[in-house]
Design a protein around this motif. Structure first.
Motif, PDB file in Angstrom:
ATOM      1  N   THR B  18       0.843  -1.200   0.000  1.00  0.00           N
ATOM      2  CA  THR B  18       0.000   0.000   0.000  1.00  0.00           C
ATOM      3  C   THR B  18       0.874   1.244   0.000  1.00  0.00           C
ATOM      4  O   THR B  18       1.762   1.384   0.836  1.00  0.00           O
ATOM      5  N   GLU B  56     -13.590  10.230   4.928  1.00  0.00           N
ATOM      6  CA  GLU B  56     -12.938   9.232   4.085  1.00  0.00           C
ATOM      7  C   GLU B  56     -13.732   9.041   2.795  1.00  0.00           C
ATOM      8  O   GLU B  56     -14.960   9.157   2.784  1.00  0.00           O
ATOM      9  N   LYS B  57     -13.034   8.753   1.730  1.00  0.00           N
ATOM     10  CA  LYS B  57     -13.660   8.467   0.444  1.00  0.00           C
ATOM     11  C   LYS B  57     -12.890   7.329  -0.208  1.00  0.00           C
ATOM     12  O   LYS B  57     -11.659   7.269  -0.136  1.00  0.00           O
ATOM     13  N   ARG B  58     -13.621   6.433  -0.876  1.00  0.00           N
ATOM     14  CA  ARG B  58     -12.970   5.301  -1.531  1.00  0.00           C
ATOM     15  C   ARG B  58     -13.428   5.177  -2.975  1.00  0.00           C
ATOM     16  O   ARG B  58     -14.562   5.502  -3.318  1.00  0.00           O
ATOM     17  N   LYS B  59     -12.499   4.685  -3.793  1.00  0.00           N
ATOM     18  CA  LYS B  59     -12.820   4.388  -5.184  1.00  0.00           C
ATOM     19  C   LYS B  59     -11.895   3.275  -5.634  1.00  0.00           C
ATOM     20  O   LYS B  59     -10.697   3.481  -5.799  1.00  0.00           O
ATOM     21  N   ARG B  61      -9.248   0.821  -5.700  1.00  0.00           N
ATOM     22  CA  ARG B  61      -8.076   0.630  -4.840  1.00  0.00           C
ATOM     23  C   ARG B  61      -7.607   1.921  -4.165  1.00  0.00           C
ATOM     24  O   ARG B  61      -6.598   1.932  -3.467  1.00  0.00           O
ATOM     25  N   LYS B  63      -8.055   5.263  -1.636  1.00  0.00           N
ATOM     26  CA  LYS B  63      -8.747   5.766  -0.448  1.00  0.00           C
ATOM     27  C   LYS B  63      -8.146   7.101  -0.054  1.00  0.00           C
ATOM     28  O   LYS B  63      -6.916   7.265  -0.070  1.00  0.00           O
ATOM     29  N   THR B  65      -8.341  10.231   2.927  1.00  0.00           N
ATOM     30  CA  THR B  65      -8.858  10.730   4.202  1.00  0.00           C
ATOM     31  C   THR B  65      -8.591  12.222   4.282  1.00  0.00           C
ATOM     32  O   THR B  65      -7.676  12.742   3.635  1.00  0.00           O
ATOM     33  N   THR B  78      -3.994   0.832  -2.499  1.00  0.00           N
ATOM     34  CA  THR B  78      -3.758  -0.535  -2.022  1.00  0.00           C
ATOM     35  C   THR B  78      -3.387  -1.441  -3.187  1.00  0.00           C
ATOM     36  O   THR B  78      -3.710  -1.141  -4.349  1.00  0.00           O
TER      37      THR B  78
END
Lengths: 115, 110
Positions: B18, B56-59, B61, B63, B65, B78
């Protein structure tokens, strides 16, 4: 295809010879801007435009002019280029400057060398 | 004065690990923060946006903050791949003049 186009992509010129770098977007975006990018200095905004006939200075406007006569076009004009304007230039557009969708779409860049 | 700081040293990591990139800012109260990817000689490409009221936001792989108390954003990739090698820029928004950091170069080794 949604895109921002710039021309020319590469330009070598001499000091004092007026030049224009064109920028066009096909996304009906209101906001357009010009940046220059130099090693160690990052992206610096030159001028921006909120809409047709509305332009304003960014962080480094000296030596540059812009116009916004049509929504899709935002040319960058160097009336009398100097060697310190040698740089990589990017045009960018976004739907609006103050809404929730402020993602900027960048053009491919114009590498300018002033001798 | 307002300042955005990204690590100027390249981040070298092994494939599969990561990657974590940092964006710190001072004297600024952004309404949102964005992360862009830039490949050599090409324009930045938008990746993620996170607003001041989001942690936090993810899409896929990716992320992001956003800690407005620490005035810091962390960008994570990641299971990194060599194709993720690029320069990553953070940008603060909230006024009409978005401000970009200088970017951090990420190099993922196979």
């Amino acid at each position: 295809e949604a895109q921002v186009t710039q021309n020319p992509r590469y330009l070598i010129t001499v000091t004092g010879k007026k030049l224009t770098v064109t920028c066009s977007q096909n996304m009906n975006h209101e906001y357009m801007s010009w940046y220059r990018q130099d090693p160690g200095l990052g992206l610096r905004q030159i001028y921006y435009s909120m809409n047709v006939e509305v332009t304003d200075k960014g962080d480094v406007p000296e030596g540059y002019k812009v116009s916004r006569k049509e929504k899709r076009n935002f040319p960058l004009i160097l009336e009398s280029p100097s060697p310190n304007q040698t740089s990589l230039y990017f045009c960018a557009s976004s739907l609006s400057a103050s809404g929730s969708t402020d993602t900027q779409y960048f053009g491919p860049g114009t590498r300018l060398t002033v001798l | 004065s307002q300042k955005i700081e990204q690590n100027s040293e390249a981040l070298n990591i092994q494939e599969g690990k990561t990657a974590t990139l940092t964006c710190n800012y001072t004297n600024y109260s952004p309404a949102y923060l964005q992360w862009y990817r830039q490949d050599p000689g090409r324009g930045p490409v938008f990746l993620l946006l996170i607003r001041e009221n989001e942690k936090e936001k993810r899409k896929e792989r990716l992320k992001v903050t956003f800690d407005t108390t620490l005035k810091q954003s962390l960008f994570h990739i990641t299971a990194s791949q060599p194709a993720d090698s690029a320069t990553y820029l953070c940008a603060l928004g909230g006024s009409y003049i978005p401000t970009f950091g200088r970017g951090t170069s990420l190099i993922v080794h196979p």
